[in-house]
Write a protein that holds these residues in place. Structure first.
Motif, mmCIF file in Angstrom:
data_model
loop_
_atom_site.group_PDB
_atom_site.id
_atom_site.type_symbol
_atom_site.label_atom_id
_atom_site.label_comp_id
_atom_site.label_asym_id
_atom_site.label_seq_id
_atom_site.Cartn_x
_atom_site.Cartn_y
_atom_site.Cartn_z
ATOM 1 N N ILE A 248 0.656 -1.276 0.020
ATOM 2 C CA ILE A 248 0.087 0.000 -0.095
ATOM 3 C C ILE A 248 0.880 1.399 -0.146
ATOM 4 C CG2 ILE A 248 -1.637 1.438 1.301
ATOM 5 C CD1 ILE A 248 -2.860 -1.466 2.102
ATOM 6 N N VAL A 249 0.640 2.201 -0.981
ATOM 7 C CA VAL A 249 1.143 3.567 -0.972
ATOM 8 C C VAL A 249 0.182 4.237 0.136
ATOM 9 C CG1 VAL A 249 2.076 5.254 -2.268
ATOM 10 C CG2 VAL A 249 2.113 3.079 -3.141
ATOM 11 N N GLY A 250 0.633 5.208 0.888
ATOM 12 C CA GLY A 250 -0.231 5.838 1.959
ATOM 13 C C GLY A 250 0.416 7.146 2.248
ATOM 14 N N LEU A 251 -0.630 8.023 2.711
ATOM 15 C CA LEU A 251 -0.136 9.027 3.273
ATOM 16 C C LEU A 251 0.598 9.297 4.550
ATOM 17 C CD1 LEU A 251 -3.491 11.199 2.404
ATOM 18 C CD2 LEU A 251 -1.304 11.493 1.243
ATOM 19 N N HIS A 252 0.761 10.355 5.284
ATOM 20 C CA HIS A 252 1.358 10.513 6.408
ATOM 21 C C HIS A 252 0.784 9.467 7.567
ATOM 22 C CE1 HIS A 252 2.851 11.965 10.409
ATOM 23 N NE2 HIS A 252 3.870 12.737 9.774
ATOM 24 N N ALA A 253 1.761 8.852 8.348
ATOM 25 C CA ALA A 253 1.351 7.886 9.241
ATOM 26 C C ALA A 253 0.289 8.274 10.213
ATOM 27 C CB ALA A 253 2.406 7.399 10.149
ATOM 28 N N ASN A 254 0.227 9.640 10.452
ATOM 29 C CA ASN A 254 -0.985 10.238 11.395
ATOM 30 C C ASN A 254 -2.001 10.680 10.501
ATOM 31 O OD1 ASN A 254 0.281 9.359 13.846
ATOM 32 N ND2 ASN A 254 1.548 11.015 13.757
ATOM 33 N N SER A 255 -2.185 10.580 9.150
ATOM 34 C CA SER A 255 -3.355 11.118 8.514
ATOM 35 C C SER A 255 -4.453 10.231 8.944
ATOM 36 C CB SER A 255 -3.015 10.833 7.055
ATOM 37 O OG SER A 255 -3.091 9.727 6.482
ATOM 38 N N SER A 256 -5.839 10.809 8.690
ATOM 39 C CA SER A 256 -6.870 10.097 9.092
ATOM 40 C C SER A 256 -7.072 8.615 8.068
ATOM 41 C CB SER A 256 -8.225 10.842 8.672
ATOM 42 O OG SER A 256 -8.192 11.545 7.313
ATOM 43 N N ILE A 257 -6.712 8.796 7.050
ATOM 44 C CA ILE A 257 -6.811 7.606 6.180
ATOM 45 C C ILE A 257 -5.942 6.464 6.784
ATOM 46 C CG2 ILE A 257 -6.394 6.682 4.059
ATOM 47 C CD1 ILE A 257 -7.286 9.418 2.684
ATOM 48 N N SER A 258 -4.668 6.966 7.121
ATOM 49 C CA SER A 258 -3.635 5.819 7.353
ATOM 50 C C SER A 258 -3.798 5.264 8.821
ATOM 51 C CB SER A 258 -2.372 6.378 7.605
ATOM 52 O OG SER A 258 -1.910 6.913 6.614
ATOM 53 N N LEU A 259 -4.666 6.226 9.687
ATOM 54 C CA LEU A 259 -5.270 5.404 11.000
ATOM 55 C C LEU A 259 -6.255 4.718 10.571
ATOM 56 C CD1 LEU A 259 -5.028 9.237 13.163
ATOM 57 C CD2 LEU A 259 -3.787 7.109 13.306
ATOM 58 N N ALA A 260 -7.183 4.839 9.922
ATOM 59 C CA ALA A 260 -8.285 4.213 9.492
ATOM 60 C C ALA A 260 -8.025 2.732 9.051
ATOM 61 C CB ALA A 260 -9.300 4.938 8.579
ATOM 62 N N MET A 261 -6.935 2.993 8.166
ATOM 63 C CA MET A 261 -6.371 1.649 7.669
ATOM 64 C C MET A 261 -5.850 0.745 8.567
ATOM 65 S SD MET A 261 -4.713 2.250 3.756
ATOM 66 C CE MET A 261 -3.460 3.509 4.301
ATOM 67 N N ARG A 262 -5.128 1.318 9.453
ATOM 68 C CA ARG A 262 -4.510 0.535 10.592
ATOM 69 C C ARG A 262 -5.489 0.065 11.461
ATOM 70 N NH1 ARG A 262 -0.482 4.799 11.235
ATOM 71 N NH2 ARG A 262 -1.125 5.402 13.022
ATOM 72 N N ALA A 263 -6.624 0.888 11.809
ATOM 73 C CA ALA A 263 -7.527 0.138 12.597
ATOM 74 C C ALA A 263 -8.400 -0.908 12.105
ATOM 75 C CB ALA A 263 -8.432 1.264 12.840
ATOM 76 N N ALA A 264 -8.510 -0.864 10.570
ATOM 77 C CA ALA A 264 -9.323 -1.735 10.010
ATOM 78 C C ALA A 264 -8.346 -3.262 9.656
ATOM 79 C CB ALA A 264 -9.708 -1.344 8.585
ATOM 80 N N ALA A 265 -7.098 -3.028 9.450
ATOM 81 C CA ALA A 265 -6.143 -4.394 9.555
ATOM 82 C C ALA A 265 -6.123 -4.760 11.065
ATOM 83 C CB ALA A 265 -4.523 -3.845 9.138
ATOM 84 N N ALA A 266 -5.974 -4.201 12.067
ATOM 85 C CA ALA A 266 -6.048 -4.717 13.508
ATOM 86 C C ALA A 266 -7.241 -5.350 13.771
ATOM 87 C CB ALA A 266 -5.627 -3.623 14.300
ATOM 88 N N ALA A 267 -8.358 -4.773 13.188
ATOM 89 C CA ALA A 267 -9.675 -5.609 13.409
ATOM 90 C C ALA A 267 -9.821 -6.928 12.690
ATOM 91 C CB ALA A 267 -10.799 -4.604 12.897
#
Length: 326
Positions: free
Chosen positions: A206-225
């Motif tokens: 995945i190519v993403g934005l800054h680690a603390n961007s809202s999209i990156s945070l949402a992706m990390r939460a979904a991956a963790a779930a």
């Protein structure tokens, strides 16, 4: 302000702060004196007086120049902030002399700035040419901090992922909504899909934005779930850079749908809608207190509000409260 704070403020001289910053930047009292057109002995005296005022050493003096003490490092940070604030104050006040009637300080995230604000602020500027808007791009969490701390009158961001604990409540109102889509090269094997669940995306880099961007945070939460790792190999700061990386086969990525529509000229790419509920996002206008805003800021809020009305259910229209992060 307490009496001790007033006494400290009176002991600090702005000229001495300017000279201190010059010495720090050049690493030498002599070079700073030359740049500022003042005698080296006068600079040295001002620095000594400054150290007396703060009651601690600010500089280590040696034969090759000066270096900062830990206290000096701290003062340099604050001195630059104070001097920058004075420059901004001077700039704003000079504009009032030229007929400007007010300023609105706004911070917004990249999604709002890229997708919606150019048109909305452009229309506002045409209607209110004597009101100046100072706009800065920040992560959603930083937008909330700026409004909480008074660095911005208004903020526009995605509060869902940025929301955190905190004592100070911020008011928020609807602005716009968007939907995240998966962006892939047209030759990618996923490009034929009509829609996709994010868990399926976790098989790919995945190519993403800054680690603390809202999209990156949402992706990390979904991956963790999902109990899966997030293979976010490349992080960039701009949407155009993300699209170019994806176009060159370095991964896939998530973008807001309207942002992708505006990026059509960047690469040979395909957008696939996400079926996840969190892919639908609301951008909100935030303020400490909408009723207490300056008149100019209230005018801007009123200008933005009608543009959100068709996209927001009636139940979500009144002001709500969020907890701003500490």
């Amino acid at each position: 302000m307490k009496s001790s704070e007033r006494s400290f403020a009176r002991r600090i001289d702005l000229t001495s702060l300017q000279l201190f910053v010059a010495v720090c930047e050049l690493g030498s009292i002599g070079r700073a004196a030359e740049r500022e057109f003042i005698a080296a002995s006068a600079v040295s005296k001002r620095l000594s007086d400054l150290e007396t005022a703060v009651d601690t050493a600010l500089l280590y003096r040696h034969s090759r120049g000066v270096t900062l003490t830990p206290a000096g490092e701290s003062l340099l940070h604050h001195a630059r902030t104070v001097l920058f604030g004075l420059e901004r104050m001077q700039g704003e006040l000079s504009e009032y002399a030229d007929g400007v009637r007010g300023h609105v300080r706004m911070h917004a995230n990249i999604s709002a700035i890229f997708q919606f604000l150019p048109e909305d602020l452009g229309a506002f500027a045409r209607e209110h040419s004597q009101i100046k808007i100072d706009l800065q791009e920040h992560l959603s969490s930083d937008v909330l901090h700026a409004v909480q701390e008074g660095a911005a009158d208004l903020g526009i961001c995605n509060i869902g992922m940025a929301n955190g604990g905190g004592a100070l409540e911020l008011q928020n109102r609807p602005y716009r909504a968007d939907n995240l889509v998966l962006v892939v090269p047209r030759a990618h094997e996923l490009s034929a899909l009509d829609a996709i669940n994010f868990e399926e995306v976790l098989d790919w880099d995945i190519v993403g934005l800054h680690a603390n961007s809202s999209i990156s945070l949402a992706m990390r939460a979904a991956a963790a779930a999902a109990g899966r790792p997030l293979r976010q190999r490349i992080q960039v700061t701009g949407l155009d850079a993300m699209c170019r990386m994806i176009d060159n086969g370095l991964g896939v990525g998530l973008l807001p749908d309207r942002a992708f529509a505006l990026m059509r000229g960047v690469g040979n790419l395909q957008a696939i809608p996400l079926t996840d509920a969190w892919a639908h996002r609301e951008l909100r206008v935030v303020a400490r207190d909408f009723d207490a805003l300056p008149v100019t800021a209230r005018l801007l809020v009123e200008h933005l509000a009608p543009r959100a009305a068709p996209q927001v259910p009636p139940a979500a229209a009144p002001d709500t409260k969020i907890q701003s992060p500490t």
